[in-house]
Design an enzyme around this catalytic site. Structure first.
Site, PDB file in Angstrom:
ATOM      1  N   LYS A 170      70.393  20.199  49.548  1.00  0.00           N
ATOM      2  CA  LYS A 170      69.370  19.680  50.841  1.00  0.00           C
ATOM      3  C   LYS A 170      68.530  18.675  50.512  1.00  0.00           C
ATOM      4  O   LYS A 170      68.257  17.983  51.327  1.00  0.00           O
ATOM      5  CB  LYS A 170      68.493  20.897  50.866  1.00  0.00           C
ATOM      6  CG  LYS A 170      67.577  21.099  51.971  1.00  0.00           C
ATOM      7  CD  LYS A 170      68.030  20.546  53.285  1.00  0.00           C
ATOM      8  CE  LYS A 170      66.804  20.450  54.376  1.00  0.00           C
ATOM      9  NZ  LYS A 170      66.212  21.572  54.779  1.00  0.00           N
ATOM     10  N   LYS A 238      57.230  16.753  51.887  1.00  0.00           N
ATOM     11  CA  LYS A 238      57.445  17.541  50.817  1.00  0.00           C
ATOM     12  C   LYS A 238      58.708  17.525  50.225  1.00  0.00           C
ATOM     13  O   LYS A 238      58.978  17.421  49.112  1.00  0.00           O
ATOM     14  CB  LYS A 238      57.101  19.071  51.495  1.00  0.00           C
ATOM     15  CG  LYS A 238      57.483  20.075  50.530  1.00  0.00           C
ATOM     16  CD  LYS A 238      58.734  20.840  50.524  1.00  0.00           C
ATOM     17  CE  LYS A 238      58.912  21.505  51.852  1.00  0.00           C
ATOM     18  NZ  LYS A 238      60.112  22.270  51.827  1.00  0.00           N
TER      19      LYS A 238
END
Length: 295
Positions: A170, A238
């Protein structure tokens, strides 16, 4: 199955809805977003704590914003870990730190339970259409046990490797997406300032080697000025922070990831943390002193 689902926000809400539509019984607890009334009307049970969710569920799914959120829900007061019994399974579909993921998994496995990290890509549209890409890290037999649940939420489902490897995939995904957004933003801003119609330029590029999903979807957002999320800049920021932190730990450089992070930072400084990540173009436009279009 009885499924605990913690984190029913922009992404988690439709994901949980697909599981409920497939006949699974949901146990929910409020995190940041209110519990969706349609899920409650469909028979979902509201619980008082993550611990209560874990006590009643065979599988507990997390879809939370960041690493500290996952740690608190799992191991905080009245957390999931306190309600687990041997043989249960925790599936974390959040996008968080791979190193922390492996640490969390070790603590859950010490309780006699299984752990799967299964972050997703595809955004709100993919979640609503049950078309998410799901990148999994788990033991092969555990993955096969929960795969039918993933098939209700996504289409491209891959066991990447052991626990933590899903999160690594990811992070790699988010690097690629961010750099594609930056490339499209630069190209369309350049085309517009040079006097060409950016919509026509995008149309032409979609027929060539520069074609991409980012050019197709986010290029149109840049031209139409539709920056409602989507996927918020603060969340992509983030994720790039995870990439840069991991790169530091590995002793390597990610120079263009760092530049994309700075462009997101420029947007946040202008109050854009909640904008869709395609709004990175606004930082490029500011540097060019020229908008891609008037919308």
């Amino acid at each position: 199955m009885k499924i605990g689902f913690i984190g029913v926000g922009i992404m988690g809400r439709p994901m949980a809805g697909h599981l409920q539509a497939a006949g699974h019984e949901l146990l929910l607890v409020r995190h940041r977003s209110p519990l969706p009334p349609e899920l409650l009307a469909g028979g979902a049970r509201a619980c008082a704590s993550p611990r209560e969710v874990a006590e009643g569920a065979e599988v507990v799914i997390l879809m939370l914003p960041d690493t500290p959120d996952v740690e608190r829900i799992l191991f905080g007061e009245d957390g999931v870990a306190q309600g687990l019994s041997a043989g249960r399974c925790v599936v974390d579909m959040s996008s968080i730190d791979p190193i922390a993921t492996r640490r969390f998994a070790g603590k859950i496995e010490a309780l006699g339970c299984d752990y799967v990290d299964a972050p997703v890509s595809g955004g709100e549209v993919g979640a609503k259409n049950a078309a998410l890409t799901i990148m999994c890290g788990a033991k092969a037999d555990v993955f096969e046990r929960v795969r039918p649940l993933f098939e209700r939420m996504g289409k491209n489902i891959t066991l990447v490797g052991g626990v933590g490897d899903g999160q690594v995939a990811k992070v790699a995904n988010q690097i690629i997406v961010a750099l594609n957004i930056e490339a499209v933003a630069e190209a369309l801003t350049f085309a517009s300032k040079a006097g060409a119609d950016p919509a026509r330029v995008r149309e032409a590029l979609m027929g060539g080697f520069a074609a991409s999903r980012v050019l197709e979807v986010h290029g149109e957002r840049m031209i139409r000025r539709t920056f409602d999320p989507g996927f918020r800049i603060e969340l992509h920021q983030k994720d790039l922070g995870l990439a840069l932190g991991s790169a530091r730990a590995l002793g390597m450089a990610l120079p263009h990831t760092a530049s994309a992070q700075q462009l997101f930072g420029a947007c946040v400084a202008r109050g854009g943390g909640g904008w869709d990540h395609s709004a990175m173009v606004r930082a490029i436009e500011m540097l060019a002193d020229h908008p891609v279009s008037d919308g």
